[in-house]
Scaffold this motif. Structure first.
Motif, PDB file in Angstrom:
ATOM      1  N   ARG A 185       0.852  -1.183   0.000  1.00 32.69           N
ATOM      2  CA  ARG A 185       0.000   0.000   0.000  1.00 32.69           C
ATOM      3  C   ARG A 185       0.891   1.236   0.000  1.00 32.69           C
ATOM      4  O   ARG A 185       1.989   1.197   0.521  1.00 32.69           O
ATOM      5  N   PRO A 186       0.493   2.334  -0.636  1.00 25.27           N
ATOM      6  CA  PRO A 186      -0.837   2.585  -1.175  1.00 25.27           C
ATOM      7  C   PRO A 186      -1.023   2.163  -2.646  1.00 25.27           C
ATOM      8  O   PRO A 186      -2.092   2.406  -3.209  1.00 25.27           O
ATOM      9  N   ILE A 187      -0.031   1.522  -3.261  1.00 21.49           N
ATOM     10  CA  ILE A 187      -0.152   1.175  -4.688  1.00 21.49           C
ATOM     11  C   ILE A 187      -1.295   0.191  -4.926  1.00 21.49           C
ATOM     12  O   ILE A 187      -2.069   0.335  -5.867  1.00 21.49           O
ATOM     13  N   THR A 188      -1.443  -0.810  -4.062  1.00 25.72           N
ATOM     14  CA  THR A 188      -2.484  -1.807  -4.282  1.00 25.72           C
ATOM     15  C   THR A 188      -3.886  -1.203  -4.189  1.00 25.72           C
ATOM     16  O   THR A 188      -4.843  -1.763  -4.722  1.00 25.72           O
ATOM     17  N   ALA A 189      -4.011  -0.059  -3.521  1.00 27.29           N
ATOM     18  CA  ALA A 189      -5.313   0.604  -3.450  1.00 27.29           C
ATOM     19  C   ALA A 189      -5.757   1.106  -4.817  1.00 27.29           C
ATOM     20  O   ALA A 189      -6.946   1.352  -5.037  1.00 27.29           O
ATOM     21  N   HIS A 190      -4.822   1.255  -5.732  1.00 30.33           N
ATOM     22  CA  HIS A 190      -5.139   1.735  -7.082  1.00 30.33           C
ATOM     23  C   HIS A 190      -5.442   0.585  -8.040  1.00 30.33           C
ATOM     24  O   HIS A 190      -5.864   0.827  -9.168  1.00 30.33           O
ATOM     25  N   LEU A 191      -5.218  -0.657  -7.613  1.00 32.28           N
ATOM     26  CA  LEU A 191      -5.489  -1.794  -8.491  1.00 32.28           C
ATOM     27  C   LEU A 191      -6.987  -1.977  -8.684  1.00 32.28           C
ATOM     28  O   LEU A 191      -7.760  -1.947  -7.729  1.00 32.28           O
ATOM     29  N   CYS A 192      -7.389  -2.178  -9.920  1.00 37.33           N
ATOM     30  CA  CYS A 192      -8.780  -2.497 -10.218  1.00 37.33           C
ATOM     31  C   CYS A 192      -9.141  -3.809  -9.534  1.00 37.33           C
ATOM     32  O   CYS A 192      -8.344  -4.756  -9.532  1.00 37.33           O
ATOM     33  N   THR A 193     -10.321  -3.871  -8.950  1.00 41.81           N
ATOM     34  CA  THR A 193     -10.703  -5.083  -8.217  1.00 41.81           C
ATOM     35  C   THR A 193     -11.329  -6.148  -9.117  1.00 41.81           C
ATOM     36  O   THR A 193     -11.598  -7.255  -8.646  1.00 41.81           O
ATOM     37  N   ALA A 194     -11.565  -5.818 -10.392  1.00 34.96           N
ATOM     38  CA  ALA A 194     -12.130  -6.822 -11.305  1.00 34.96           C
ATOM     39  C   ALA A 194     -11.132  -7.958 -11.500  1.00 34.96           C
ATOM     40  O   ALA A 194      -9.936  -7.736 -11.661  1.00 34.96           O
ATOM     41  N   LYS A 195     -11.629  -9.175 -11.476  1.00 31.99           N
ATOM     42  CA  LYS A 195     -10.760 -10.328 -11.664  1.00 31.99           C
ATOM     43  C   LYS A 195     -10.214 -10.377 -13.087  1.00 31.99           C
ATOM     44  O   LYS A 195     -10.802  -9.827 -14.022  1.00 31.99           O
ATOM     45  N   SER A 196      -9.104 -11.065 -13.244  1.00 31.18           N
ATOM     46  CA  SER A 196      -8.494 -11.227 -14.558  1.00 31.18           C
ATOM     47  C   SER A 196      -9.317 -12.197 -15.396  1.00 31.18           C
ATOM     48  O   SER A 196     -10.110 -12.981 -14.864  1.00 31.18           O
ATOM     49  N   PRO A 197      -9.152 -12.181 -16.734  1.00 29.05           N
ATOM     50  CA  PRO A 197      -9.871 -13.148 -17.578  1.00 29.05           C
ATOM     51  C   PRO A 197      -9.643 -14.594 -17.166  1.00 29.05           C
ATOM     52  O   PRO A 197     -10.575 -15.401 -17.199  1.00 29.05           O
ATOM     53  N   GLN A 198      -8.413 -14.938 -16.745  1.00 25.42           N
ATOM     54  CA  GLN A 198      -8.151 -16.326 -16.350  1.00 25.42           C
ATOM     55  C   GLN A 198      -8.967 -16.696 -15.114  1.00 25.42           C
ATOM     56  O   GLN A 198      -9.527 -17.796 -15.031  1.00 25.42           O
ATOM     57  N   VAL A 200     -11.796 -15.322 -14.099  1.00 27.06           N
ATOM     58  CA  VAL A 200     -13.214 -15.399 -14.462  1.00 27.06           C
ATOM     59  C   VAL A 200     -13.493 -16.697 -15.215  1.00 27.06           C
ATOM     60  O   VAL A 200     -14.511 -17.358 -14.992  1.00 27.06           O
ATOM     61  N   MET A 201     -12.570 -17.086 -16.100  1.00 26.77           N
ATOM     62  CA  MET A 201     -12.770 -18.316 -16.866  1.00 26.77           C
ATOM     63  C   MET A 201     -12.821 -19.521 -15.932  1.00 26.77           C
ATOM     64  O   MET A 201     -13.607 -20.462 -16.152  1.00 26.77           O
ATOM     65  N   GLY A 202     -12.026 -19.498 -14.890  1.00 25.67           N
ATOM     66  CA  GLY A 202     -12.059 -20.588 -13.919  1.00 25.67           C
ATOM     67  C   GLY A 202     -13.428 -20.736 -13.283  1.00 25.67           C
ATOM     68  O   GLY A 202     -13.941 -21.848 -13.120  1.00 25.67           O
ATOM     69  N   SER A 203     -14.044 -19.604 -12.931  1.00 28.81           N
ATOM     70  CA  SER A 203     -15.377 -19.646 -12.340  1.00 28.81           C
ATOM     71  C   SER A 203     -16.428 -20.064 -13.359  1.00 28.81           C
ATOM     72  O   SER A 203     -17.368 -20.804 -13.028  1.00 28.81           O
ATOM     73  N   LEU A 204     -16.293 -19.598 -14.591  1.00 29.80           N
ATOM     74  CA  LEU A 204     -17.242 -19.995 -15.629  1.00 29.80           C
ATOM     75  C   LEU A 204     -17.232 -21.506 -15.839  1.00 29.80           C
ATOM     76  O   LEU A 204     -18.290 -22.138 -15.944  1.00 29.80           O
ATOM     77  N   VAL A 205     -16.043 -22.087 -15.874  1.00 24.18           N
ATOM     78  CA  VAL A 205     -15.928 -23.525 -16.134  1.00 24.18           C
ATOM     79  C   VAL A 205     -16.307 -24.345 -14.909  1.00 24.18           C
ATOM     80  O   VAL A 205     -17.097 -25.301 -14.999  1.00 24.18           O
ATOM     81  N   LYS A 206     -15.769 -23.981 -13.749  1.00 26.33           N
ATOM     82  CA  LYS A 206     -15.956 -24.808 -12.557  1.00 26.33           C
ATOM     83  C   LYS A 206     -17.281 -24.542 -11.828  1.00 26.33           C
ATOM     84  O   LYS A 206     -17.697 -25.345 -10.983  1.00 26.33           O
ATOM     85  N   ASP A 207     -17.929 -23.421 -12.144  1.00 23.99           N
ATOM     86  CA  ASP A 207     -19.203 -23.124 -11.502  1.00 23.99           C
ATOM     87  C   ASP A 207     -20.347 -23.216 -12.508  1.00 23.99           C
ATOM     88  O   ASP A 207     -21.134 -24.164 -12.488  1.00 23.99           O
ATOM     89  N   TYR A 208     -20.420 -22.261 -13.437  1.00 22.56           N
ATOM     90  CA  TYR A 208     -21.554 -22.245 -14.370  1.00 22.56           C
ATOM     91  C   TYR A 208     -21.596 -23.498 -15.241  1.00 22.56           C
ATOM     92  O   TYR A 208     -22.608 -24.210 -15.279  1.00 22.56           O
ATOM     93  N   PHE A 209     -20.502 -23.791 -15.936  1.00 24.13           N
ATOM     94  CA  PHE A 209     -20.482 -24.935 -16.845  1.00 24.13           C
ATOM     95  C   PHE A 209     -20.668 -26.244 -16.088  1.00 24.13           C
ATOM     96  O   PHE A 209     -21.378 -27.147 -16.552  1.00 24.13           O
ATOM     97  N   ALA A 210     -20.057 -26.360 -14.918  1.00 22.31           N
ATOM     98  CA  ALA A 210     -20.192 -27.586 -14.116  1.00 22.31           C
ATOM     99  C   ALA A 210     -21.654 -27.841 -13.765  1.00 22.31           C
ATOM    100  O   ALA A 210     -22.139 -28.974 -13.845  1.00 22.31           O
ATOM    101  N   ARG A 211     -22.362 -26.783 -13.388  1.00 21.13           N
ATOM    102  CA  ARG A 211     -23.769 -26.952 -13.044  1.00 21.13           C
ATOM    103  C   ARG A 211     -24.610 -27.305 -14.273  1.00 21.13           C
ATOM    104  O   ARG A 211     -25.558 -28.086 -14.182  1.00 21.13           O
ATOM    105  N   GLN A 212     -24.263 -26.720 -15.421  1.00 20.12           N
ATOM    106  CA  GLN A 212     -24.979 -27.042 -16.646  1.00 20.12           C
ATOM    107  C   GLN A 212     -24.819 -28.520 -17.003  1.00 20.12           C
ATOM    108  O   GLN A 212     -25.705 -29.138 -17.583  1.00 20.12           O
ATOM    109  N   GLN A 213     -23.649 -29.078 -16.664  1.00 19.05           N
ATOM    110  CA  GLN A 213     -23.361 -30.475 -16.972  1.00 19.05           C
ATOM    111  C   GLN A 213     -23.662 -31.420 -15.810  1.00 19.05           C
ATOM    112  O   GLN A 213     -23.355 -32.616 -15.890  1.00 19.05           O
ATOM    113  N   ASN A 214     -24.220 -30.874 -14.738  1.00 16.87           N
ATOM    114  CA  ASN A 214     -24.508 -31.663 -13.528  1.00 16.87           C
ATOM    115  C   ASN A 214     -23.251 -32.345 -12.984  1.00 16.87           C
ATOM    116  O   ASN A 214     -23.261 -33.526 -12.616  1.00 16.87           O
TER     117      ASN A 214
END
Length: 504
Positions: A185-198, A200-214
């Motif tokens: 700090r204080p540099i990390t306070a300037h970091l965008c809190t949005a997750k990186s594409p990688q 987000v992709m992990g959540s899409l595959v392991k959460d959304y896609f996993a549920r779609q495939q049961n």
């Protein structure tokens, strides 16, 4: 190639980056001072490049080191073999997600269009036993859209009392880890809190896609193909969302170069057969391949027997296949990218959104102007003769250091900075644009840049699938679940090392 950053000390190796930055070779690493030399540190005692990886440093734990050493093709083929041999109850669904910056590498290597390279790679992966192959562009859509909203909020909240600007991008794991572990700090306070594409992709595959495939998240083995080594450490460091039940979003990260090393041989052989107008019998095919196994095994760090096993598993009669989507049987026939010269395009998309949202200005063409060098550029928006938005792209360690020094001195006039650890951006990641002796392959990079520039640009707002996922998966655009899944927090030293305290 792995680099160790020794905080408050000189680095234990000495070489030069593309920016001609020196690294001292005299001081021992912290692990050496403590008398510890784990397997990962042994593997890492090799040439290093300052721009290889700003993340992998002396604070990598022994456990992380072991996990990193396992982030290779052996882990991938271990799962493939288990799927073919063990009890079906222990089988896993193999999913591979490919970053868009990796496709130009394959296209250039095999002299294919980027669409053909995508289809060829997908077909080969499926011939090995991969069940699904995805494009991570949809994950970058979420990362950019969330970053856009956060920037507008920060811009409106910024004041002398509450300095929320500049906002620094968080898509590059090497830069983020450097900010957390060194700058604090204080540099990390300037970091965008949005997750990186990688992430987000992990959540899409392991959460959304996993549920779609049961499926439960742990029944999926998720591999990311990325242009740089930093992504391997990101896979280990990411937080584990409750929805994933303790499963990591990415189980294994392979660089484009690692993927190419074991993909290229069957393709080369197939090309040779086609040129000769003949198709070899399986036994003759393996025999014909033996002369190449030694070189191939060096590239992949596997034994000749393991390489032969890989080639036996791959069905060379399978050539092309369309990339899968997260939406049932729908396929992705067209390769698209975001508006960035060599990155996911956070700067251009956030700039357009901010211009419209804050000043009702429509910006069609984002014009870059080089400042100190080609890797430090600015984009501005003027209204009534006044600059109301000033964005910058800072690529490579030299420009990052200059940015941090000016930011700490209060002499940094930018509202937003797209920060990437690799000079030249993501296309120049050390996991792909390299010569055999470990230097940047400038000719290959220029070819990749041309290929990438020709890929059609898609704005994240235009994706109907993303809007659908916001409602179906995340319960609304600004819902608590969207905040939990798409945003993160940062760990940082209370008193980060000053830039000048680190002797490179």
């Amino acid at each position: 190639l792995i680099m160790f950053l020794c905080f408050f000390k000189e680095c234990s190796k000495k070489t030069k980056t593309e920016d001609q930055e020196n690294v001292s070779a005299d001081a021992p690493s912290l692990a050496q001072e403590n008398g510890e030399k784990g397997e990962f540190h042994k593997l890492a005692d090799a040439k290093i490049f300052l721009s290889d990886c700003l993340a992998c440093d002396s604070c990598v734990t022994a456990e992380e080191g072991v996990q990193l050493s396992q982030q290779n093709a052996k882990d991938f083929f271990r799962v493939l073999n288990l799927n073919k041999k063990c009890d079906t109850s222990k089988h896993k669904v193999l999913v591979v997600s490919v970053c868009p910056q990796s496709l130009p590498y394959f296209a250039a290597k095999f002299n294919l269009s980027v669409t053909d390279a995508s289809r060829r790679l997908c077909g080969f992966l499926k011939s090995l036993g991969v069940h699904y192959v995805f494009d991570t562009t949809i994950a970058a859509d979420f990362s950019i859209l969330e970053s856009q909203k956060e920037f507008v909020r920060r811009y409106r909240q910024h004041s002398e009392e509450e300095r929320t600007l500049p906002m620094l991008t968080s898509a590059c794991p090497g830069w983020v880890r450097y900010a957390e572990r060194v700058l604090g700090r204080p540099i990390t306070a300037h970091l965008c809190t949005a997750k990186s594409p990688q992430q987000v992709m992990g959540s899409l595959v392991k959460d959304y896609f996993a549920r779609q495939q049961n499926l439960s998240p742990e029944k999926i083995f998720h591999v990311i193909v990325a242009p740089c080594y930093d992504k391997k450490l990101e896979a280990l460091q990411e937080s584990l969302p409750p929805a994933l039940h303790g499963s990591r979003g990415a189980d294994c990260v392979l660089t484009s170069g690692e993927r190419w090393a074991w993909w290229c041989m069957p393709l080369i052989l197939a090309t040779q057969e086609a040129a000769a107008g003949e198709s070899l019998e399986p036994g003759r095919q393996r025999l014909h391949s033996c002369g190449h196994l030694c070189l191939f095994s060096v590239l992949l760090r596997l034994s000749a027997g393991e390489i032969a096993q890989i080639m036996e598993q791959g069905d060379l009669s399978v050539r092309d296949a369309a990339v899968d989507t997260l939406f049932g049987d729908l396929k992705e026939d067209k390769v698209t990218r975001h508006d960035g010269a060599s990155s996911d395009g956070h700067l251009a998309h956030i700039f357009r959104h901010a211009a419209k949202e804050l000043f009702n200005e429509d910006v069609e063409e984002v014009t870059y102007r080089a400042l100190r060098n080609k890797d430090f550029q600015e984009v501005t928006l003027e209204k009534n003769g006044e600059v109301v938005l000033r964005f910058a792209a800072a690529y490579g360690f030299r420009n990052i250091q200059n940015m941090i020094l000016k930011l700490k001195k209060g002499k940094f006039p930018f509202h937003f900075v797209e920060v990437l650890a690799c000079a030249g951006g993501c296309l120049n990641g050390r996991g792909q644009a390299q010569t055999p002796d470990g230097h940047a392959d400038k000719a290959l990079l220029r070819q990749m840049e041309g290929i990438y520039a020709d890929i059609p640009v898609r704005r994240p707002e235009s994706s109907a699938h993303v809007q659908e996922l916001y409602q179906e998966w995340l319960e609304g655009i600004n819902s608590p679940k969207a905040r939990e899944v798409l945003h993160t927090t940062y760990q940082s030293q209370e008193h980060g090392a000053h830039s000048l305290d680190i002797k490179w």
